[in-house]
Design an enzyme around this catalytic site. Structure first.
Site, short mmCIF file in Angstrom:
data_model
loop_
_atom_site.label_atom_id
_atom_site.label_comp_id
_atom_site.label_asym_id
_atom_site.label_seq_id
_atom_site.Cartn_x
_atom_site.Cartn_y
_atom_site.Cartn_z
N ASN A 1 0.79 -1.23 0.00
CA ASN A 1 0.00 0.00 0.00
C ASN A 1 0.82 1.28 0.00
O ASN A 1 0.31 2.34 -0.36
CB ASN A 1 -0.93 -0.03 1.23
CG ASN A 1 -1.59 1.29 1.50
OD1 ASN A 1 -2.45 1.72 0.74
ND2 ASN A 1 -1.19 1.95 2.58
N TYR B 1 2.09 10.34 -10.78
CA TYR B 1 1.21 9.49 -9.97
C TYR B 1 0.34 8.62 -10.87
O TYR B 1 0.23 7.41 -10.67
CB TYR B 1 0.34 10.37 -9.07
CG TYR B 1 -0.62 9.58 -8.21
CD1 TYR B 1 -0.21 9.02 -7.01
CD2 TYR B 1 -1.95 9.39 -8.59
CE1 TYR B 1 -1.07 8.29 -6.21
CE2 TYR B 1 -2.83 8.66 -7.80
CZ TYR B 1 -2.39 8.12 -6.62
OH TYR B 1 -3.25 7.40 -5.83
N THR C 1 -7.72 10.78 4.13
CA THR C 1 -6.50 10.28 4.77
C THR C 1 -5.61 11.47 5.11
O THR C 1 -5.80 12.56 4.56
CB THR C 1 -5.71 9.32 3.85
OG1 THR C 1 -5.17 10.08 2.75
CG2 THR C 1 -6.59 8.20 3.32
#
Length: 243
Positions: A86, A152, A187
């Site tokens: 992750n 990304y 997050t």
């Protein structure tokens, strides 16, 4: 016998939530990150709930660190059954023309090279026993282009390609490899981005997802409940990819 799980990027957010979910299911969990303070908090939360967890600092873009992490997991708990790869970074919020070579290489190393290194080390343990489940963190950007950070997007599409390749390569060996694709999730990493704070949720359901919702998806992909699921990208994005 309790399952043995490894979670990278476990100092907070999705990684922490998944480590907690694994422990709640009775697994012995090794958590890893470069953020030791966050890792200690994750272990403390799991211990406070009666679970079993240990920590190991690792930069998953480095082969020696990854090898040592998997070795530490096996030494601590006697094997490896579930792995959630992750760890990742968003990188500079720039388009391709404004992205430096150094920034591009760093994002690729943390987000994609780490998946290669982690799976290579994990499969070396799972392969001989002919069982195991690996889940990699992809992204909704695999399915739908956007004007976000170029490095990304490139890294996450690479993650899915590598996931599908290895899923086919190892399917007959009793090892299942899948990925999870989070949408807009609350997050620490996303909240640190000013644009995420100010911009309304792009998801059709009108809200950002929570880390524990991704954790449930990852747990399902690792569990026997998904025993016939191989090479799948489980999208958890409130409908964004189809909007």
């Amino acid at each position: 016998m309790s399952k043995v799980a490894l979670v990278t990027g476990a100092a907070g957010g999705i990684g922490r939530a998944t480590a907690i979910r694994f422990a709640q299911a009775g697994a012995n969990v090794m958590v890893s990150d470069v953020n030791m303070e966050g890792l200690e908090e994750t272990v403390s939360i799991i211990a406070g709930q009666g679970g079993a967890a240990r920590l190991h600092r690792a930069d998953v873009s480095q082969e020696a660190d990854v090898s040592a992490l998997v070795e530490a997991t096996v030494a601590a708990f006697g094997g490896l059954d579930w792995a959630f790869n992750n760890a990742g970074i968003i990188g500079p919020l720039t388009g391709l023309a404004d992205t430096s070579i150094e920034d591009f290489d760093r994002v690729i190393a943390v987000n994609l090279r780490s998946i290669f290194l982690c799976m290579k080390a994990e499969l070396a343990v799972m392969g001989p026993k002919g069982s195991g489940s690996i889940v990699n963190t992809a992204s909704e950007t695999v399915l739908k282009g956007n004007a976000g950070p170029a490095a990304y997007t490139a890294s996450k599409r690479g993650v899915q390609g590598l996931t599908e390749h290895c899923a086919l390569e190892w399917a007959a060996s009793g090892i299942r490899i899948n990925s999870v694709a989070p949408g807009a999730i609350v997050t620490p990493m996303t909240l640190a981005m000013r644009a995420q704070k100010e911009r309304p949720s792009p998801q059709p359901n009108g809200r950002r997802g929570e880390a524990h919702e991704i954790a449930e998806a990852v747990y399902w992909l690792c569990s026997d409940a998904s025993s016939n699921v191989i090479g799948h990208m489980l999208v958890v994005d409130g409908g964004w990819a189809i909007s």
